[in-house]
Design a protein around this motif. Structure first.
Motif, PDB file in Angstrom:
ATOM      1  N   SER A 197     -54.792 -27.818  35.697  1.00 63.36           N
ATOM      2  CA  SER A 197     -54.797 -26.951  34.723  1.00 63.36           C
ATOM      3  C   SER A 197     -55.697 -27.249  33.437  1.00 63.36           C
ATOM      4  O   SER A 197     -56.123 -28.732  33.470  1.00 63.36           O
ATOM      5  CB  SER A 197     -53.406 -26.562  34.110  1.00 63.36           C
ATOM      6  N   LYS A 231     -51.393 -23.533  35.862  1.00 63.12           N
ATOM      7  CA  LYS A 231     -51.905 -24.461  36.912  1.00 63.12           C
ATOM      8  C   LYS A 231     -52.149 -23.542  38.203  1.00 63.12           C
ATOM      9  O   LYS A 231     -51.725 -22.683  38.497  1.00 63.12           O
ATOM     10  CB  LYS A 231     -51.034 -25.575  37.409  1.00 63.12           C
ATOM     11  N   THR A 259     -45.307 -36.501  41.026  1.00 60.62           N
ATOM     12  CA  THR A 259     -45.948 -37.003  39.486  1.00 60.62           C
ATOM     13  C   THR A 259     -45.540 -36.120  38.413  1.00 60.62           C
ATOM     14  O   THR A 259     -45.501 -34.905  38.878  1.00 60.62           O
ATOM     15  CB  THR A 259     -47.375 -37.599  39.664  1.00 60.62           C
TER      16      THR A 259
HETATM   17  P1  ADP Z   1     -43.756 -25.515  40.721  1.00 58.77           P
HETATM   18  O1  ADP Z   1     -42.318 -25.433  40.347  1.00 58.77           O
HETATM   19  O2  ADP Z   1     -44.556 -24.680  40.531  1.00 58.77           O
HETATM   20  O3  ADP Z   1     -43.668 -26.428  42.067  1.00 58.77           O
HETATM   21  P2  ADP Z   1     -43.143 -28.341  39.321  1.00 58.77           P
HETATM   22  O4  ADP Z   1     -42.958 -28.307  38.030  1.00 58.77           O
HETATM   23  O5  ADP Z   1     -42.323 -28.734  40.450  1.00 58.77           O
HETATM   24  O6  ADP Z   1     -44.002 -26.844  39.596  1.00 58.77           O
HETATM   25  O7  ADP Z   1     -44.664 -29.090  39.454  1.00 58.77           O
HETATM   26  C1  ADP Z   1     -45.108 -29.410  40.724  1.00 58.77           C
HETATM   27  C2  ADP Z   1     -46.207 -30.557  40.393  1.00 58.77           C
HETATM   28  O8  ADP Z   1     -47.508 -29.924  39.357  1.00 58.77           O
HETATM   29  C3  ADP Z   1     -46.009 -31.661  39.591  1.00 58.77           C
HETATM   30  O9  ADP Z   1     -46.604 -32.886  40.232  1.00 58.77           O
HETATM   31  C4  ADP Z   1     -46.307 -31.545  38.256  1.00 58.77           C
HETATM   32  O10 ADP Z   1     -46.639 -32.847  37.370  1.00 58.77           O
HETATM   33  C5  ADP Z   1     -47.252 -30.787  38.296  1.00 58.77           C
HETATM   34  N1  ADP Z   1     -47.744 -29.640  37.167  1.00 58.77           N
HETATM   35  C6  ADP Z   1     -46.541 -28.861  36.580  1.00 58.77           C
HETATM   36  N2  ADP Z   1     -47.368 -28.155  35.600  1.00 58.77           N
HETATM   37  C7  ADP Z   1     -48.571 -28.493  35.420  1.00 58.77           C
HETATM   38  C8  ADP Z   1     -49.656 -28.088  34.779  1.00 58.77           C
HETATM   39  N3  ADP Z   1     -49.512 -27.002  33.910  1.00 58.77           N
HETATM   40  N4  ADP Z   1     -50.905 -28.594  35.039  1.00 58.77           N
HETATM   41  C9  ADP Z   1     -51.091 -29.416  36.095  1.00 58.77           C
HETATM   42  N5  ADP Z   1     -50.164 -29.816  36.622  1.00 58.77           N
HETATM   43  C10 ADP Z   1     -48.892 -29.417  36.621  1.00 58.77           C
END
Ligand code: ADP
Ligand code: MG
Ligand code: ZN
Length: 495
Positions: A219, A231, A176
């Motif tokens: 987060s 996060k 998501t």
């Molecule tokens: P990563 O690269 O750390 O795996 P992503 O951008 O792929 O992070 O996102 C993974 C998940 O975390 C997604 O569902 C995204 O919506 C969620 N997400 C990204 N940033 C945040 C944030 N700051 N707070 C909460 N959820 C987040």
């Protein structure tokens, strides 16, 4: 501790509320990565069965055990189910998609890479609308990709074992956007997603069997800040209640860190369901570099638009649309429609019975109360019981015509639930027709009055409750068949 519950959900909009300077306010944000095991007979890249609960390591072969040189063969049905999910939520379906190797070392994955999708997932975008007690929760979907599940580690007193039956099960990952802002949002989203996936026949959605698991990213940031906070990711949650509790805990923990002048570190955490706390597993610093590269043993997936279109045309109505339609078509309350539409087979039953009846609200009441209670007690699905929609409609008609009273109706329903049959026949055979014949009821009323002089005195002395007692006596004498409203009226007149 200060926390705000956003009324509106969706992408974060920086707040400009300057009316309250007494305390810092925080906006929590949640994004989910939901893993759904697909309902296929065989695994993602081999012919082994996906059956749950077999003896450990009985559904295995060189491919899913990760033997070097074993060649994967793609399961086309898994592609179809993933695309169907994307179509249900309005994703853009990729005409060209491919698989990649995600390298990491872990005992539950002996070939040391997982076949997943990196830069060309099957579905992009989309949106899920959920409902939290009447409040709309709108969550955008970032992407859906397909990968293989890993084996299951089992820990015993003095040793650990690995069961490879699960290894290679097709796993669809729905990612998501960070559009949720409370535990309630996350819970509502998961419920809605589960309903959609179940409606589409894509997964069995059995949480006890681990069919749906998710990583929860949380987060918080001060309300005045426009960019999201750092996060933490809570790994591998397998109950929705757990997600709800973990999100609540994590929001409070992070706010406490900020309030104490600290900063939240980016890390992976685990949820302890017994202590109801999250704890650190590893920080981002030692997070893996997955060294993704294209899987050389599999061809890219090129989808025929005509094929995608035919899948699109065969999609079922979505649960939310069905709920709205049922409100309009049958005049039942939105709450009822939400309960009934939650499961496709229950909604099917309701609609068939409502069409055969001219009292859809009564049909809804029966299903929402007696039916769902008996189904959950017996732990069976509505498709597996002998009562038919027509029989339920017939039962409603008997009550509405005043031919049986509501207590009798409950007994008849219980019988239908067990044995099936025609309610009209059951009622006649068992002599359950309601006695509305005044002479018969009068005789019982006279008998009750003469046998209970004390109650009669009490009633005449102003104790209204005594009437209820006497009604009970008449009902007993009539073996439950008297019309209770008539009884009460007659007794009151006589006294
Ligand atoms: P990563 O690269 O750390 O795996 P992503 O951008 O792929 O992070 O996102 C993974 C998940 O975390 C997604 O569902 C995204 O919506 C969620 N997400 C990204 N940033 C945040 C944030 N700051 N707070 C909460 N959820 C987040
Ligand atoms: Mg990620
Ligand atoms: Zn296999």
């Amino acid at each position: 501790m200060v926390m705000i519950e956003r009324v509106v959900t969706g992408p974060l909009v920086p707040g400009n509320d300057m009316t309250d300077d007494s305390a810092m306010k925080y906006v929590p944000t949640i994004g989910l990565e939901v893993h759904v095991q697909l309902r296929t007979a065989s695994k993602m890249f081999c012919a082994c069965s996906t059956e749950f609960g077999a003896e450990p390591n009985t559904h295995v072969c060189p491919v899913c055990l990760g033997y070097p040189g074993a060649m994967p063969v793609m399961n086309g049905r898994a592609i179809e189910l993933t695309v169907r999910t994307g179509l249900m939520i309005g994703s853009e379906i990729s005409g060209f998609s491919k698989f990649d190797r995600k390298s990491y070392f872990y005992p539950d994955m002996p070939k040391n890479y997982q076949i997943s999708q990196y830069d060309k997932p099957l579905c992009l975008g989309g949106e899920v609308e959920a409902d939290d007690e009447g409040r709309l929760v709108r969550v955008r979907i970032h992407r859906i990709h397909l990968e293989e599940d890993v084996a299951k580690n089992m820990h015993f007193q003095s040793a650990s074992g690995i069961d490879f039956n699960r290894a290679g099960t097709p796993l669809m990952e729905i990612v998501t956007e960070p559009d949720m802002h409370s535990a309630a949002d996350a819970y509502a989203f998961l419920q809605a997603l589960k309903q959609i996936v179940a409606y589409a026949g894509v997964s069995d959605c059995n949480l006890e069997e681990g069919n749906i698991r998710c990583d929860v990213n949380v987060s918080v940031c001060p309300e005045s800040q426009s960019e999201l906070g750092t996060k933490a990711e809570i790994k591998n949650m397998n109950t929705f209640k757990g997600v709800y509790s973990a999100v609540g805990y994590e929001i409070e923990r992070q706010i406490a860190v900020l309030e104490g002048g600290g900063r939240v570190v980016q890390e992976t955490r685990r949820w302890d369901p017994d202590r109801e706390v999250t704890s650190s597993m590893r920080t981002k610093e030692d997070e893996h570099d997955y060294r993704y590269f294209p899987e050389p043993d599999l061809m890219p997936v090129v989808l025929d638009p005509l094929q995608v279109n035919s899948w699109k045309e065969s999609l079922p109505e979505a649960p939310r649309a069905r709920r709205e339609r049922m409100v309009d078509a049958y005049g039942i309350p939105d709450y009822d429609a939400g309960v009934l539409a939650a499961e496709r087979s229950v909604a099917d039953f309701f609609e068939a019975a409502a069409k055969a009846s001219n009292n859809p609200k009564a049909v809804s009441n029966w299903i929402m109360t007696e039916m769902l209670r008996l189904l959950s007690e017996a732990n069976v699905s509505i498709e597996a019981i002998p009562v038919t929609p027509k029989a339920l409609a017939g039962l409603v008609a008997l009550v509405d015509a005043g031919r049986i009273n509501s207590n009798t109706a409950k007994d008849v329903f219980a019988e239908l639930f067990e044995q099936g049959g025609d309610p009209e026949v059951i009622v006649k055979e068992k002599g359950l027709l309601q006695v509305s014949d005044t002479d018969a009821i009068e005789a019982f009323a006279d008998q009750a009055i003469s046998e209970n002089p004390q109650s009669v005195d009490d009633y005449r002395g102003g104790k209204k409750a005594a009437l209820q007692f006497l009604v009970g006596q008449v009902m007993r004498l009539s073996r439950g068949k008297a019309n209770p409203q008539m009884v009460a009226k007659l007794l009151a007149e006589k006294m």
